[in-house]
Motif scaffolding. Structure first.
Motif, mmCIF file in Angstrom:
data_model
loop_
_atom_site.group_PDB
_atom_site.id
_atom_site.type_symbol
_atom_site.label_atom_id
_atom_site.label_comp_id
_atom_site.label_asym_id
_atom_site.label_seq_id
_atom_site.Cartn_x
_atom_site.Cartn_y
_atom_site.Cartn_z
ATOM 1 N N SER A 130 13.854 5.895 -46.611
ATOM 2 C CA SER A 130 13.166 5.573 -45.353
ATOM 3 C C SER A 130 11.741 5.138 -45.617
ATOM 4 C CB SER A 130 13.177 6.790 -44.425
ATOM 5 O OG SER A 130 14.494 7.228 -44.167
ATOM 6 N N SER A 131 11.081 5.813 -46.560
ATOM 7 C CA SER A 131 9.703 5.473 -46.890
ATOM 8 C C SER A 131 9.598 4.093 -47.525
ATOM 9 C CB SER A 131 9.125 6.535 -47.830
ATOM 10 O OG SER A 131 7.848 6.176 -48.276
ATOM 11 N N LEU A 132 10.594 3.773 -48.379
ATOM 12 C CA LEU A 132 10.536 2.501 -49.100
ATOM 13 C C LEU A 132 10.998 1.318 -48.253
ATOM 14 C CD1 LEU A 132 11.919 3.687 -52.564
ATOM 15 C CD2 LEU A 132 9.540 3.312 -51.922
ATOM 16 N N SER A 133 11.957 1.561 -47.375
ATOM 17 C CA SER A 133 12.556 0.444 -46.647
ATOM 18 C C SER A 133 11.958 0.228 -45.261
ATOM 19 C CB SER A 133 14.071 0.661 -46.512
ATOM 20 O OG SER A 133 14.338 1.832 -45.755
ATOM 21 N N SER A 134 11.276 1.238 -44.720
ATOM 22 C CA SER A 134 10.735 1.082 -43.365
ATOM 23 C C SER A 134 9.660 0.004 -43.340
ATOM 24 C CB SER A 134 10.124 2.403 -42.873
ATOM 25 O OG SER A 134 11.126 3.342 -42.609
ATOM 26 N N PRO A 135 9.689 -0.857 -42.358
ATOM 27 C CA PRO A 135 8.612 -1.846 -42.247
ATOM 28 C C PRO A 135 7.303 -1.157 -41.893
ATOM 29 C CG PRO A 135 9.999 -1.879 -40.300
ATOM 30 C CD PRO A 135 10.676 -0.965 -41.272
ATOM 31 N N ASP A 136 6.214 -1.831 -42.213
ATOM 32 C CA ASP A 136 4.917 -1.281 -41.864
ATOM 33 C C ASP A 136 4.795 -1.135 -40.353
ATOM 34 O OD1 ASP A 136 4.091 -1.136 -44.490
ATOM 35 O OD2 ASP A 136 3.328 -3.192 -44.496
ATOM 36 N N ARG A 137 3.849 -0.299 -39.952
ATOM 37 C CA ARG A 137 3.634 -0.102 -38.529
ATOM 38 C C ARG A 137 3.244 -1.434 -37.871
ATOM 39 N NH1 ARG A 137 0.329 4.766 -35.944
ATOM 40 N NH2 ARG A 137 0.022 5.271 -38.128
ATOM 41 N N PRO A 138 3.753 -1.712 -36.686
ATOM 42 C CA PRO A 138 3.398 -2.971 -36.016
ATOM 43 C C PRO A 138 1.881 -3.072 -35.820
ATOM 44 C CG PRO A 138 5.222 -1.900 -34.897
ATOM 45 C CD PRO A 138 4.706 -0.922 -35.894
ATOM 46 N N PRO A 139 1.360 -4.291 -35.675
ATOM 47 C CA PRO A 139 -0.087 -4.454 -35.470
ATOM 48 C C PRO A 139 -0.571 -3.638 -34.276
ATOM 49 C CG PRO A 139 0.957 -6.574 -35.875
ATOM 50 C CD PRO A 139 2.059 -5.583 -35.722
ATOM 51 N N GLN A 140 -1.760 -3.066 -34.410
ATOM 52 C CA GLN A 140 -2.303 -2.227 -33.352
ATOM 53 C C GLN A 140 -3.624 -2.785 -32.826
ATOM 54 O OE1 GLN A 140 -1.821 2.172 -34.337
ATOM 55 N NE2 GLN A 140 -1.445 1.239 -36.337
ATOM 56 N N ARG A 141 -4.594 -2.932 -33.706
ATOM 57 C CA ARG A 141 -5.919 -3.369 -33.259
ATOM 58 C C ARG A 141 -5.869 -4.776 -32.674
ATOM 59 N NH1 ARG A 141 -10.480 -2.739 -37.616
ATOM 60 N NH2 ARG A 141 -10.654 -0.607 -36.807
ATOM 61 N N TYR A 142 -4.995 -5.633 -33.212
ATOM 62 C CA TYR A 142 -4.899 -7.025 -32.746
ATOM 63 C C TYR A 142 -3.480 -7.339 -32.292
ATOM 64 C CZ TYR A 142 -9.383 -7.282 -35.089
ATOM 65 O OH TYR A 142 -10.690 -7.055 -35.475
ATOM 66 N N ALA A 143 -2.860 -6.389 -31.601
ATOM 67 C CA ALA A 143 -1.479 -6.574 -31.161
ATOM 68 C C ALA A 143 -1.348 -7.713 -30.161
ATOM 69 C CB ALA A 143 -0.956 -5.278 -30.554
ATOM 70 N N ALA A 144 -2.390 -7.965 -29.357
ATOM 71 C CA ALA A 144 -2.295 -8.987 -28.308
ATOM 72 C C ALA A 144 -2.858 -10.330 -28.735
ATOM 73 C CB ALA A 144 -3.042 -8.501 -27.056
ATOM 74 N N ALA A 145 -3.486 -10.386 -29.903
ATOM 75 C CA ALA A 145 -4.058 -11.647 -30.386
ATOM 76 C C ALA A 145 -3.076 -12.300 -31.347
ATOM 77 C CB ALA A 145 -5.392 -11.389 -31.084
ATOM 78 N N PRO A 146 -2.550 -13.491 -31.025
ATOM 79 C CA PRO A 146 -1.536 -14.097 -31.898
ATOM 80 C C PRO A 146 -2.073 -14.541 -33.249
ATOM 81 C CG PRO A 146 -2.126 -15.576 -30.112
ATOM 82 C CD PRO A 146 -2.786 -14.287 -29.804
ATOM 83 N N VAL A 147 -3.372 -14.866 -33.309
ATOM 84 C CA VAL A 147 -3.963 -15.342 -34.559
ATOM 85 C C VAL A 147 -5.274 -14.595 -34.787
ATOM 86 C CG1 VAL A 147 -4.808 -17.334 -35.856
ATOM 87 C CG2 VAL A 147 -2.968 -17.621 -34.190
ATOM 88 N N VAL A 148 -5.462 -14.093 -36.006
ATOM 89 C CA VAL A 148 -6.695 -13.386 -36.360
ATOM 90 C C VAL A 148 -7.239 -13.988 -37.645
ATOM 91 C CG1 VAL A 148 -7.743 -11.169 -36.942
ATOM 92 C CG2 VAL A 148 -5.854 -11.261 -35.300
ATOM 93 N N VAL A 149 -8.510 -14.315 -37.630
ATOM 94 C CA VAL A 149 -9.199 -14.782 -38.826
ATOM 95 C C VAL A 149 -10.076 -13.642 -39.329
ATOM 96 C CG1 VAL A 149 -10.819 -16.464 -39.776
ATOM 97 C CG2 VAL A 149 -9.189 -17.162 -38.013
ATOM 98 N N ALA A 150 -9.881 -13.264 -40.590
ATOM 99 C CA ALA A 150 -10.616 -12.145 -41.167
ATOM 100 C C ALA A 150 -11.081 -12.521 -42.565
ATOM 101 C CB ALA A 150 -9.734 -10.894 -41.230
#
Length: 854
Positions: free
Chosen positions: A39-59
């Motif tokens: 479960s630890s190895l195959s689970s996808p990372d947590r979905p985006p949180q801080r920029y969940a509503a922004a489709p594109v982020v430049v960092a």
């Protein structure tokens, strides 16, 4: 032979019940733990949180990339550099996000952001309105609308009025007006956009030349886009060496994040990765101990069963069975049990994966968002492991059974075979010698390695296995020693009990073995954890000369306003220390390595700390010099090229080599702290100063700044408590597994031994002993055998902790050998209760002949 093996299992089902349960439990644990690991190895990372509503982020691409001997080496930078302001101008409509420490006085750790960035999560107003003035804020927790609160940032503390409440997100947040946020944190951390990604990439491609010059020695990019999944990096890889101390460097490499890649810059990203690693470590350790104890239970059970069946094997040899056939018979019994038990455990094991994962998550040792794996691979691996464990555990028993002579079938009396064979002497002595030599090597050559569980735990296993194999040698003298005080009591009870336990050294050792393993592992692991934690705390606190320490309430450090107030405290010298990072190119110039460093004021360093120096002098510590520990493998006067936390390059001269007990890996001047705030302040009383007045002045200075002044002793205790929680939780989880095996092994061994004692019990009844007296003798013998196991466990524990002591003493001087007696005593008590209940139950079920009444 398989048909004979099957018949044997049916007629001796009680003897092999414990082995069956142990293997089934082992396979179930392996399957469940494997499912958690999957479960630890195959689970996808947590979905985006801080920029969940922004489709594109430049960092900014916060990496240091340096050309090495074999290409390029890169590492994440410890200090953010930010985006070039010109990029915001080239991307109209972008939300400029700035993220900086901002915490309500007395509130939870939080960050500050501009109000325009609230839509990126999104976070909406649940009450009140948006901030419009410089003294207005919106918070997610910790205050009410209309309340006036103090907010602490890196600049200092200031009062603001709460005008709104926003919905909660991944982190507590304090929203300021965009103008006020830009004043508090000029650095641009990200740009959120609601535009087609192709337009953003095109605009960034035209702006690829923005930013400072390319860092000499770094990989200079061509400005073309480099695809990283859905993240695209633009511009050359830079690490500006022109940046002045305290001025944030600006990276010319930027990345465009879309989809799942937006989670790469979430605040929980590092904590999530750490939680994954913690969970994997705990699962690995637990699985290792489960396998070790399962082999121990299987081997001891089969060894005991073979000892009981001497005449049976002799009869088989008499009617023509060869030694190979006898070995195959024992292997066949083991395989029949293993295949059935492992199959059952492999099927039922995954049902326990979710409770284990939930428990680890509740203890903070695994991410709560992991999705349970549905893979069947862990079950197949668990089944194969169970069969392998059974085969490995029965090897010695099979060879011993094959050595039984046909003539032994003619014996009229059952005589216990020789307790210590040549093979057992070699195996036990070899394991014990290997453990002792390993501890000596660690103590002499790598004392730091002794503090690592991955190094220490295998040594503990070897040590306990060695003592367990040699246990029959010590049974009679230990029994005599323990029974000596009882001989002064009236009656023959003490003599009978001691004679029972000592007459069959091999049987007593077999019953004491589960107690030995459990008590020794519990005492050694918990004692080692306590000693290691105390050593780390001592290494950190021993050099401190200060009378008080000012520590921040969170990870944000001490704000500049507070530092100025501390320096104005009368009667005290204040020295601040800033934790930072340095990067060096090591491994023959092939790999960038991140090293911790302490940035200090060289003139005040020796006032606050007593730093051990093996060569050179800290008096020569300046902006262009460095003091390093032996792990750097540098010589005095050597010039070393390194990169600072923001990626800027510096060349420093080694002016001091720190001693082995130094609390820091390296010291540099305060200029190399860049924009990071101090992480700690040492306060030393001046001669004649009043401790009470200084303490009161410190309390006034820290009031409202999310910091507190503590004594050296209080600081040391707090630091130790923080470091022990996670390790203790992990050890307790391992102890839970061990106790389950102890129950199986102890109960099974006592039940197997009970039929052999029927004749002895009958003889006592014929001599006039009442049934209650016989049961009391049985209880006393069970407690005596547990005591033998405890004494042997004390020997193994003493050897293990003495070896650890020899290593730790080189790191921090004398260390107290500390064993947490409360859990260890609980384990011993549980073993005693189990032994008494099982022995009495088994003895009461066996019919004996009573003396006829007159």
């Amino acid at each position: 032979m398989l048909s004979i093996a099957w018949s044997t299992l049916r007629t001796r089902s009680l003897s092999f019940a414990g082995t069956f349960v142990a293997l089934a439990l082992g396979a179930a644990l392996m399957a469940a733990l494997g499912q958690v690991l999957a479960s630890s190895l195959s689970s996808p990372d947590r979905p985006p949180q801080r920029y969940a509503a922004a489709p594109v982020v430049v960092a900014p691409d916060e990496r240091l990339i340096v050309k090495s001997s074999y290409g390029e080496s890169s590492v994440p930078l410890a200090e953010p550099s930010g985006l070039a302001p010109e990029l915001a101008d080239r991307l109209p409509g972008a939300v400029v996000d700035r993220i900086f420490p901002a915490r309500l006085d007395g509130g939870p750790p939080a960050v500050g952001r501009p109000w325009s960035a609230a839509r990126t999560a999104p976070q909406r107003l649940s009450e009140g309105r948006a901030p419009t003035g410089d003294d207005e804020i919106v918070v997610t927790a910790g205050a009410r609308v209309g309340q006036r609160v103090r907010v602490v940032t890196t600049a200092g503390a200031r009062a603001y009025r709460v005008v709104g409440l926003a919905s909660a997100a991944a982190e507590p947040t304090v929203f300021f007006t965009d103008e006020r946020a830009a004043l508090l944190s000029p650095r641009i951390d990200a740009l959120a956009l609601w535009r087609p990604v192709a337009e953003v990439r095109a605009a960034l491609g035209a702006a690829a030349g923005l930013g400072p010059a390319v860092e000499p020695g770094a990989a200079a990019g061509s400005g073309a886009a480099a695809e990283l999944g859905s993240a695209t990096a633009f511009g050359p890889a830079t690490a500006p060496d022109a940046a002045q101390p305290g001025t944030p460097a600006v990276s010319s490499r930027v990345k465009v994040l879309t989809g799942q890649d937006r989670a790469l810059i979430d605040p929980t990203r590092e904590a999530d990765d750490q939680a994954r690693n913690n969970g994997n470590t705990i699962v690995g350790i637990a699985a290792g101990f489960a396998g070790f104890i399962a082999i121990f239970v299987v081997s001891s059970t089969f060894a005991f069963a073979v000892g009981q069946r001497q005449r049976e094997f002799a009869l088989l040899r008499t009617i023509g069975a060869t030694t190979g056939q006898v070995r195959r018979l024992v292997y066949g019994e083991a395989l029949l049990i293993a295949i059935t038990a492992s199959a059952l455990g492999a099927v039922l094991g995954p049902l326990g994966a979710r409770p284990i994962l939930s428990r680890l998550s509740s203890l903070g040792m695994a991410p709560a968002w992991l999705a349970l794996s549905t893979s069947s691979v862990p079950s197949y691996v668990a089944f194969a492991t169970g069969v392998l464990v059974a085969v490995l555990g029965v090897v010695a028993a099979a060879w011993r059974a094959a050595r039984v002579r046909p003539a032994e079938a003619l014996r009229a009396a059952a005589v216990e075979p020789k307790a210590m064979t040549v093979g057992r002497w070699i195996a036990g002595g070899g394991l014990l010698a290997t453990a002792v030599i390993s501890m000596a090597v660690n103590a002499a050559g790598d004392p730091d390695g002794a503090t690592n569980n991955k190094t220490f735990m295998p040594i503990v296993m070897l040590l306990i296995a060695g003592v367990g194999l040699l246990a029959p040698v010590f049974v009679r003298p230990v029994t005599a020693l323990l029974a000596a005080p009882l001989t002064r009591l009236r009656g023959a009870g003490a003599v009978v009990v001691a004679a029972w336990a000592g007459a069959s050294a091999r049987r007593t050792a077999a019953v004491a073995a589960p107690v030995l393993v459990t008590v020794a592992l519990a005492a050694t692991l918990l004692g080692a954890a306590a000693m290691t934690d105390a050593t780390k705390s001592a290494m950190r606190t021993a050099p401190v000369r200060a009378d008080y320490l000012v520590v921040p309430a969170g990870a944000a450090g001490l704000d500049r306003q507070l530092v100025d107030r501390l320096r104005n405290v009368p009667g005290a010298d204040v020295t601040t220390v800033t934790s930072t990072s340095l990067y060096t190119l090591e491994g023959a110039g092939t790999q960038l390595v991140k090293r911790p460093a302490e940035a200090v004021n060289p003139a005040a360093l020796t006032t606050a700390l007593s730093v051990p120096v093996a060569a050179g002098s800290l008096a020569e510590l300046r902006d262009d010099t460095i003091a390093v520990s032996p792990t750097w493998e540098l010589t005095l006067g050597q010039r070393v090229t390194l990169w600072r936390a923001d990626g800027s390059r510096a060349t420093l001269t080694v002016v001091a080599l720190l001693g082995a007990r130094s609390a820091a890996d390296s010291y540099v001047a305060s200029a190399h702290a860049l924009s990071a705030p101090p992480s700690l302040a040492y306060v030393k009383l001046r001669p004649g100063a009043s401790a009470t007045e200084v303490r009161q002045a410190l309390e006034r200075a820290t009031d409202g700044h999310n910091a507190r002044a503590v004594t050296k002793a209080a600081w040391a205790a707090t630091a130790m408590d923080r470091g022990t929680t996670a390790s203790r939780l992990g050890l307790l989880a391992v102890l839970g597994i061990m106790l389950s095996y102890t129950v199986i092994a102890l109960v099974n061994t006592l039940l197997m031994a009970a039929p052999d004692r029927a004749g002895e019990h009958a003889a006592l009844r014929l001599l006039g002993a009442a049934k209650a007296q016989v049961l009391r003798y049985v209880m006393a013998e069970a407690l005596l055998v547990v005591a033998v196991g405890v004494v042997l466990a004390a020997v193994a524990t003493g050897l293990g902790l003495l070896g650890l002591y020899a290593a730790l003493a080189q790191l921090s001087g004398l260390v107290a050998i500390d064993v947490p007696w409360q859990p260890v005593t609980g384990v011993i008590g549980l073993c005693g209760v189990l032994a008494v209940l099982t022995a009495v139950l088994a003895a009461s079920r066996i019919k004996t002949v009573a003396m006829p009444r007159a």
